[in-house]
Design an enzyme around this catalytic site. Structure first.
Site, PDB file in Angstrom:
ATOM      1  N   SER A 143      -3.476 -10.469  68.091  1.00  0.00           N
ATOM      2  CA  SER A 143      -4.939 -10.390  67.969  1.00  0.00           C
ATOM      3  C   SER A 143      -5.327 -11.238  66.773  1.00  0.00           C
ATOM      4  CB  SER A 143      -5.343  -8.933  67.716  1.00  0.00           C
ATOM      5  OG  SER A 143      -6.704  -8.839  67.350  1.00  0.00           O
ATOM      6  N   TYR A 156      -4.246  -0.370  63.897  1.00  0.00           N
ATOM      7  CA  TYR A 156      -4.277  -1.516  64.818  1.00  0.00           C
ATOM      8  C   TYR A 156      -3.915  -2.797  64.068  1.00  0.00           C
ATOM      9  CZ  TYR A 156      -5.963  -4.580  68.583  1.00  0.00           C
ATOM     10  OH  TYR A 156      -6.058  -5.533  69.574  1.00  0.00           O
ATOM     11  N   LYS A 160      -0.738  -5.329  64.823  1.00  0.00           N
ATOM     12  CA  LYS A 160      -0.934  -6.711  65.260  1.00  0.00           C
ATOM     13  C   LYS A 160      -0.353  -7.696  64.241  1.00  0.00           C
ATOM     14  CE  LYS A 160      -2.632  -5.781  69.260  1.00  0.00           C
ATOM     15  NZ  LYS A 160      -1.881  -6.121  70.478  1.00  0.00           N
TER      16      LYS A 160
HETATM   17  N1  LIG Z   1     -10.172  -7.035  74.158  1.00  0.00           N
HETATM   18  C1  LIG Z   1     -10.121  -7.535  72.933  1.00  0.00           C
HETATM   19  O1  LIG Z   1     -11.172  -7.755  72.294  1.00  0.00           O
HETATM   20  C2  LIG Z   1      -8.788  -7.865  72.324  1.00  0.00           C
HETATM   21  C3  LIG Z   1      -8.791  -8.606  71.117  1.00  0.00           C
HETATM   22  C4  LIG Z   1      -7.569  -8.912  70.533  1.00  0.00           C
HETATM   23  C5  LIG Z   1      -6.387  -8.511  71.121  1.00  0.00           C
HETATM   24  N2  LIG Z   1      -6.411  -7.777  72.296  1.00  0.00           N
HETATM   25  C6  LIG Z   1      -5.119  -7.375  72.870  1.00  0.00           C
HETATM   26  O2  LIG Z   1      -5.050  -7.809  74.216  1.00  0.00           O
HETATM   27  C7  LIG Z   1      -4.086  -7.005  74.915  1.00  0.00           C
HETATM   28  C8  LIG Z   1      -4.657  -6.604  76.272  1.00  0.00           C
HETATM   29  O3  LIG Z   1      -5.725  -5.694  76.040  1.00  0.00           O
HETATM   30  P1  LIG Z   1      -7.125  -5.797  76.838  1.00  0.00           P
HETATM   31  O4  LIG Z   1      -8.146  -6.193  75.843  1.00  0.00           O
HETATM   32  O5  LIG Z   1      -6.947  -6.551  78.071  1.00  0.00           O
HETATM   33  O6  LIG Z   1      -7.377  -4.229  77.114  1.00  0.00           O
HETATM   34  P2  LIG Z   1      -7.380  -3.377  78.476  1.00  0.00           P
HETATM   35  O7  LIG Z   1      -7.473  -1.964  78.038  1.00  0.00           O
HETATM   36  O8  LIG Z   1      -8.427  -3.903  79.392  1.00  0.00           O
HETATM   37  O9  LIG Z   1      -5.948  -3.683  79.080  1.00  0.00           O
HETATM   38  C9  LIG Z   1      -4.770  -3.183  78.467  1.00  0.00           C
HETATM   39  C10 LIG Z   1      -3.797  -2.737  79.549  1.00  0.00           C
HETATM   40  O10 LIG Z   1      -2.614  -2.212  78.897  1.00  0.00           O
HETATM   41  C11 LIG Z   1      -2.216  -1.059  79.621  1.00  0.00           C
HETATM   42  N3  LIG Z   1      -1.369  -0.167  78.797  1.00  0.00           N
HETATM   43  C12 LIG Z   1      -1.756   0.692  77.828  1.00  0.00           C
HETATM   44  N4  LIG Z   1      -0.689   1.379  77.367  1.00  0.00           N
HETATM   45  C13 LIG Z   1       0.389   0.941  78.065  1.00  0.00           C
HETATM   46  C14 LIG Z   1       1.769   1.266  78.052  1.00  0.00           C
HETATM   47  N5  LIG Z   1       2.268   2.195  77.227  1.00  0.00           N
HETATM   48  N6  LIG Z   1       2.588   0.608  78.898  1.00  0.00           N
HETATM   49  C15 LIG Z   1       2.106  -0.318  79.767  1.00  0.00           C
HETATM   50  N7  LIG Z   1       0.799  -0.651  79.852  1.00  0.00           N
HETATM   51  C16 LIG Z   1      -0.042  -0.040  78.994  1.00  0.00           C
HETATM   52  C17 LIG Z   1      -3.521  -0.408  80.037  1.00  0.00           C
HETATM   53  O11 LIG Z   1      -3.338   0.508  81.116  1.00  0.00           O
HETATM   54  C18 LIG Z   1      -4.362  -1.618  80.418  1.00  0.00           C
HETATM   55  O12 LIG Z   1      -4.228  -1.916  81.792  1.00  0.00           O
HETATM   56  C19 LIG Z   1      -3.761  -5.846  73.982  1.00  0.00           C
HETATM   57  O13 LIG Z   1      -2.513  -6.089  73.361  1.00  0.00           O
HETATM   58  C20 LIG Z   1      -4.884  -5.892  72.965  1.00  0.00           C
HETATM   59  O14 LIG Z   1      -4.514  -5.320  71.736  1.00  0.00           O
HETATM   60  C21 LIG Z   1      -7.587  -7.453  72.899  1.00  0.00           C
END
Ligand SMILES: NC(=O)c1ccc[n+]([C@@H]2O[C@H](COP(=O)([O-])OP(=O)(O)OC[C@H]3O[C@@H](n4cnc5c(N)ncnc54)[C@H](O)[C@@H]3O)[C@@H](O)[C@H]2O)c1
Length: 284
Positions: A143, A156, A160
């Site tokens: 992130s 968090y 990260k």
């Molecule tokens: N959305 C943002 O603004 C953002 C910003 C920076 C980083 N991220 C990172 O992006 C990645 C994807 O997140 P997203 O934003 O698509 O969120 P999201 O919640 O839409 O998708 C995350 C997915 O991970 C799955 N998940 C959760 N726990 C799990 C586990 N123990 N085993 C397997 N799957 C699991 C969830 O079921 C979900 O389908 C994450 O690592 C998040 O930290 C997101």
């Protein structure tokens, strides 16, 4: 990696958001895609959606925090598709709150998924990729919070930063071993996904779920509002990741105010001054 046709990609957290977009883009590039996620209903829905578009997918329910489940993911991938060329350690969860108030269970949950999930992916899949000998690539989703800092998101932020540091060390380990495996660390800015509702998949056995504080509510509510109002579409991140795999580029960063916050942090370190609160204009 230039040629994606008929290669195999494994994507964790593929049932939603960035993981789902990665799966879509890999499939469009001609790859067979293994979808892994802990949320089984959503996983099956995404698999059916991609199948209806004529793409070959394999959905494997997986909790990335459990090493045995990640081993099962690898075993089934090899049994059914014969190889793994790209691995995206993308599953991740979020919670907010003050560092000293957050319950132990919050720490466990985020470290188990965000850090151990990536470590399990690396420990299980890198030896397989090395054994194959062919070109391979790993994308770890961190992130921009893994390169910056701010209040009310200590756990968090810690996880990260760990993913960034671990990925950098992995890059050096692979390079100094002469391995034919590229690494990228994907550092998204605000993305319009369900990350603010990560609790939907919180394990029942990690109590402390009822913990509430103004800082926690503020962090989660701000993320929910900002991700849906100002967040970029997840396909933007998928396109960036694909380009980084093609170019064998390690850092995959957003190019907005977050990047400037990152530069401010690096300047804080260079000058050994105290951390600046450099909140990007996007989240003000
Ligand atoms: N959305 C943002 O603004 C953002 C910003 C920076 C980083 N991220 C990172 O992006 C990645 C994807 O997140 P997203 O934003 O698509 O969120 P999201 O919640 O839409 O998708 C995350 C997915 O991970 C799955 N998940 C959760 N726990 C799990 C586990 N123990 N085993 C397997 N799957 C699991 C969830 O079921 C979900 O389908 C994450 O690592 C998040 O930290 C997101």
């Amino acid at each position: 990696m230039q040629d994606f046709k008929d290669k195999v990609a494994v994507v964790t957290g593929a049932a939603s958001g960035i993981g789902r977009a990665l799966a879509q883009r890999f499939a469009e590039a001609g790859m067979k895609v293994v979808l892994a996620d802990v949320e089984v209903g959503a996983l099956e829905a995404v698999s059916a959606e991609l199948g209806a578009q004529g793409f070959e997918t394999l959905a494997i329910p997986t909790d990335v925090s459990r090493e045995a489940e990640v081993r099962n993911l690898a075993d089934r991938t090899l049994d059914e598709l014969g190889a793994v060329d790209i691995l995206c350690n993308n599953a991740g969860v979020f919670t907010g709150g003050l560092a000293w108030q957050s319950p132990h269970q919050d720490y466990e949950w985020l470290i188990d998924v965000n850090v151990w999930g990536v470590v399990h992916g690396v420990r299980v899949f890198v030896p397989i990729m090395l054994g194959q000998g062919s070109e391979a690539h790993i994308v770890n989703t961190a992130s921009m919070a893994g390169l910056t800092n701010g209040p009310f998101t200590a756990i968090y932020t810690m996880t990260k930063h760990a993913v960034v540091g671990y990925s950098e060390a992995l890059y050096h380990d692979l390079t100094s071993s002469g391995a034919n495996i590229g690494v990228s660390v994907l550092c998204p800015e605000l993305v319009d996904t369900r990350i603010a509702d990560a609790r939907r998949n919180r394990p029942q056995d990690l109590a402390g779920f009822d913990f509430s504080s103004p800082e926690r509510e503020l962090a989660e509510e701000s993320l929910r509002t900002l991700a849906s109002s100002k967040g970029v579409d997840p396909t933007v991140l998928a396109d960036r990741a694909l380009e980084a795999i093609r170019d064998n580029r390690f850092y995959v960063l957003s190019d907005d105010g977050w990047r400037r916050s990152c530069e401010t942090r690096l300047e804080d370190i260079r000058l050994a001054r105290n951390p600046t609160l450099a909140i990007p204009s996007e989240v003000e």
